[in-house]
Each structure stands twice: as structure tokens, then as C-alpha cells.
Design a protein around this motif. Structure first.
Motif, mmCIF file in Angstrom:
data_model
loop_
_atom_site.group_PDB
_atom_site.id
_atom_site.type_symbol
_atom_site.label_atom_id
_atom_site.label_comp_id
_atom_site.label_asym_id
_atom_site.label_seq_id
_atom_site.Cartn_x
_atom_site.Cartn_y
_atom_site.Cartn_z
ATOM 1 N N PHE A 183 28.390 67.262 -5.972
ATOM 2 C CA PHE A 183 29.565 68.124 -6.178
ATOM 3 C C PHE A 183 30.300 68.179 -4.849
ATOM 4 C CE2 PHE A 183 25.966 70.690 -4.925
ATOM 5 C CZ PHE A 183 26.473 71.527 -3.941
ATOM 6 N N ASP A 213 26.465 74.145 1.527
ATOM 7 C CA ASP A 213 25.942 73.981 0.172
ATOM 8 C C ASP A 213 26.316 72.579 -0.277
ATOM 9 O OD1 ASP A 213 25.202 74.109 -2.485
ATOM 10 O OD2 ASP A 213 26.252 75.983 -2.913
ATOM 11 N N ASP A 224 20.629 69.911 -5.136
ATOM 12 C CA ASP A 224 21.506 71.037 -4.794
ATOM 13 C C ASP A 224 20.753 71.940 -3.826
ATOM 14 O OD1 ASP A 224 23.438 73.008 -4.783
ATOM 15 O OD2 ASP A 224 23.169 73.600 -6.890
ATOM 16 N N MET A 225 21.314 72.168 -2.644
ATOM 17 C CA MET A 225 20.668 73.096 -1.708
ATOM 18 C C MET A 225 21.714 73.825 -0.876
ATOM 19 S SD MET A 225 19.154 70.637 1.339
ATOM 20 C CE MET A 225 18.976 71.867 2.639
ATOM 21 N N THR A 226 21.357 75.019 -0.421
ATOM 22 C CA THR A 226 22.222 75.765 0.491
ATOM 23 C C THR A 226 21.388 76.301 1.643
ATOM 24 O OG1 THR A 226 23.517 76.562 -1.390
ATOM 25 C CG2 THR A 226 23.888 77.663 0.710
ATOM 26 N N GLU A 317 19.291 80.814 -5.937
ATOM 27 C CA GLU A 317 20.308 80.894 -4.885
ATOM 28 C C GLU A 317 21.010 82.251 -4.779
ATOM 29 O OE1 GLU A 317 23.870 78.493 -5.703
ATOM 30 O OE2 GLU A 317 22.858 77.652 -7.431
ATOM 31 N N GLU A 331 19.541 78.557 -0.966
ATOM 32 C CA GLU A 331 19.303 77.936 -2.270
ATOM 33 C C GLU A 331 18.261 76.828 -2.180
ATOM 34 O OE1 GLU A 331 22.652 75.643 -3.733
ATOM 35 O OE2 GLU A 331 21.878 75.699 -5.786
HETATM 36 ZN ZN ZN Z 1 24.421 74.702 -4.335
#
Ligand code: ZN
Ligand code: ZN
Length: 354
Positions: A183, A213, A224-226, A317, A331
């Protein structure tokens, strides 16, 4: 399909097409009629379709795949003796697509014998639980994204623009082998960190929090990580906010297990933030499923009664966003197991000062 009394079906949502038959290109429709599957695409994908598609006959024609697929199911329906039902994916079919399908049915099968039925999440209900191969692929995507984080962290400097930080992240991810980002990368610094979904701007990093993010696609699966880092000193109030979000995230992770309602996991995070009097600043839901798409079922949000199941992969998250000041979000992706969950994201979560 039997349970839903569908004689034929058109799968038009590409992630569902990929899930069912393996095709990863950008133009294709999968159709089912009279016990057979057929995959329709155009000339650009002849080779790719023949190499990738499994369990369906490949039909390559110059016209729009949807029209060919609709004509094919319509012909099959014409041969049926009773009134036939064609399932379409309501969430992924535009009005224009619907009229094209309807016009093929009229042309080929005659109006009275066929009915278009709107269906919802037929394929998605299978995709929600990941099998062993999918989990391995997700693990690889998560590890790749986490792997580039230390390098990016080392590059972050006071005065660098958010766009520059995003570019470093994406460049590092591509060099490490990512197929793409999953994304639009979020880099939000200082006061802008209070905007949960900020796009990176030309704003220069000042003192304060920076939310990073991001995620990658690898072998068709998303990560997906934050992480939130601090540029310059963190005062007591800032440390307190970070600590609260971290504790909320830990509490939510501890609440994850097969059989637990999604809403209860969300509530576990909010309960911790309430203790810090920060719950009203947690303005989005706790998490979402991740797989072929970045946002999939289930939704981990207030009041969601859907139960977690073994094999689901979800994000946890929580965040706190204080307008005019800044925000923190942390997240991870977790895999739901019968007794709890496995945290897939290996990146440490202590507050890092850049
Ligand atoms: Zn994210
Ligand atoms: Zn997410």
C-alpha cells in the motif's frame, strides 16, 4: 455454489481469481458452468495464463474477457432445462459490468430462463483462513519488510523530508526483493503523526514522533507493519503515550486466540488506553486480516462478533493521535493459533530515538 443454489458463477475480483486458479495478471475472469471451470483473458496474457492457471481451461480472445466469460456461461445456461441462476460478486461488479453480463444473457440464453444473483464473499470466506503454504509466503513478506527497517532507521535524520524517508524505505524493500509495496507507504512526522493515514509530504522531520507504516508484496502475499520512532529527545509525556500504546498492543496480542470474538480483542487494547485516559484518542479499529490483499476479513473492531479462527492472519495496531501534538501507532502481524497467537513481525518495539 450448491449451497447457494448457483448453477454458474463469474469470478471477477482478481485476488479471488488468483486464489482459485493461480493467475496473477491484471486482466482475467474465471467462470464456472456445468461442472467446468474456464479462465478468460486477453492476448497480453497468453503465455502467463498457460503457465499459471490450474484447474480451469484457458481461453484467450481479443475481446474483453468479461464479455467472453458471460457469453460462455450464457450458452451453458441456454442448455439448462429449468430456470438457471448466475452468481456475480456484488462487491466487485460495477454497474457497467452488470449490464454487459445481462446483455450477454439476453442475447444467448433469453431473458426468462436466467437470473443474476448478487453474492457476497463466497471466495473470501475461504481466503480468511490461511493454509500452510500461504502462511509461509506471508512469513517471507513480513521478514523482508522487517529486514529493511534497521537500515532505514539508520538513515533517518533531523531535517530529512517525509518523502525522502518513504523513498529510502521503498528503495531498500525493492533491493531486498519485494515485488511491490502492499500500500502507499505512510511516513508522518511531528504534528502530522496525529493523522493516522498521512501521505508522506515534503515536510522536514522536526523533533517529535515519526510514524512509519509500510508493507511489501512478495509472492502474491502482503505484509503490514508500523513502528513509531522519535526524532530528538522524548519528554515524560511523550514516553507515557508510547508506553500506553505499547501496553495496549501487548494486551490485545495476549487476547488473541481461536474462538475469541474480534470485538473482544479490540476491547482489550481500549481498556489499557482508558487506564491512561487516552482511549478517546484511539480513533480507528484495532486491526484487519492480511493475505493476498492488504485489507481482508476479519475486522478487529468494536462490536465485531465474528470469532477468530486458527490460521487467520491479522494485524494488531492500536494508536493514539493527539491533534496539534502528535501520534503513536505500533502494528504487528499475528497468526491465530488454537491456544493464542504467534507474533510474525520480529522488529523490536522499544522506543527508538533517532
Ligand atoms: Zn499498517
Ligand atoms: Zn494495517
Amino acid at each position: 455454489l450448491e449451497k447457494k443454489r448457483l448453477d454458474t458463477v463469474l469470478i471477477t475480483h482478481l485476488p479471488n481469481v488468483r486464489y482459485l486458479c493461480g493467475f496473477s495478471g491484471s486482466s482475467g475472469v474465471l467462470a464456472f458452468a456445468r461442472g467446468d471451470w474456464a479462465f478468460f483473458t486477453d492476448g497480453r496474457y497468453t503465455g502467463q495464463a498457460r503457465a499459471q492457471v490450474q484447474g480451469a481451461a484457458v481461453v484467450v480472445k481479443p475481446q474483453v474477457p468479461l464479455v467472453n466469460a458471460a457469453a460462455w456461461v450464457a450458452k451453458a445456461m441456454r442448455r439448462g432445462s429449468v430456470r438457471m441462476q448466475l452468481g456475480i460478486e456484488a462487491e466487485h461488479t460495477t454497474l457497467a459490468m452488470h449490464s454487459r453480463i445481462a446483455s450477454e444473457l439476453r442475447k444467448q440464453a433469453g431473458n426468462s430462463r436466467c437470473r443474476i444473483v448478487q453474492t457476497s464473499a463466497i471466495v473470501e470466506s475461504f481466503r480468511i483462513r490461511k493454509d500452510r503454504e500461504e502462511i509461509e509466503q506471508i512469513r517471507k513478506a513480513v521478514q523482508l519488510a522487517s529486514g529493511v527497517f534497521p537500515e532505514v532507521l539508520g538513515a533517518i535524520r533531523l531535517g530529512m523530508t517525509e518523502k525522502h524517508v518513504a523513498a529510502e524505505l521503498e528503495y531498500a524493500a525493492r533491493r531486498a526483493g519485494a515485488d511491490n509495496m502492499s500500500f502507499e507507504t505512510i511516513v508522518a512526522s511531528s504534528e502530522r503523526s496525529a493523522l493516522p493515514h498521512a501521505r508522506p509530504t515534503g515536510e522536514r522531520l522536526g523533533r517529535g514522533f515519526v510514524i512509519l507504516d509500510y508493507g511489501v508484496i512478495l509472492g502474491g502475499y502482503c505484509s503490514d507493519m508500523t513502528r513509531t520512532v522519535r526524532v530528538g529527545r522524548a519528554d515524560r509525556a511523550a514516553r507515557q503515550i508510547y508506553k500506553a500504546v505499547l501496553e495496549a498492543q501487548a494486551a490485545a496480542i495476549a487476547a488473541v486466540r481461536a474462538g475469541t470474538e474480534c470485538g473482544k480483542v479490540d476491547a482489550a487494547a481500549r481498556k489499557v488506553l482508558r487506564r491512561y485516559k487516552l482511549d478517546r484518542y484511539f480513533t480507528h479499529s484495532l486491526g484487519h486480516g492480511v493475505g493476498i490483499e492488504i485489507h481482508e476479513a476479519p475486522r478487529l473492531a468494536k462490536g465485531q462478533t465474528q470469532a477468530l479462527e486458527t490460521g487467520m492472519v491479522v494485524t494488531i495496531e492500536p494508536g493514539v493521535y493527539i491533534a496539534g501534538s502528535g501520534g503513536v501507532r505500533i502494528e504487528d502481524m499475528v497468526l491465530v493459533t488454537p491456544t493464542g497467537c504467534e507474533v510474525l513481525t520480529p522488529t523490536p518495539k522499544e522506543l527508538v530515538i533517532c
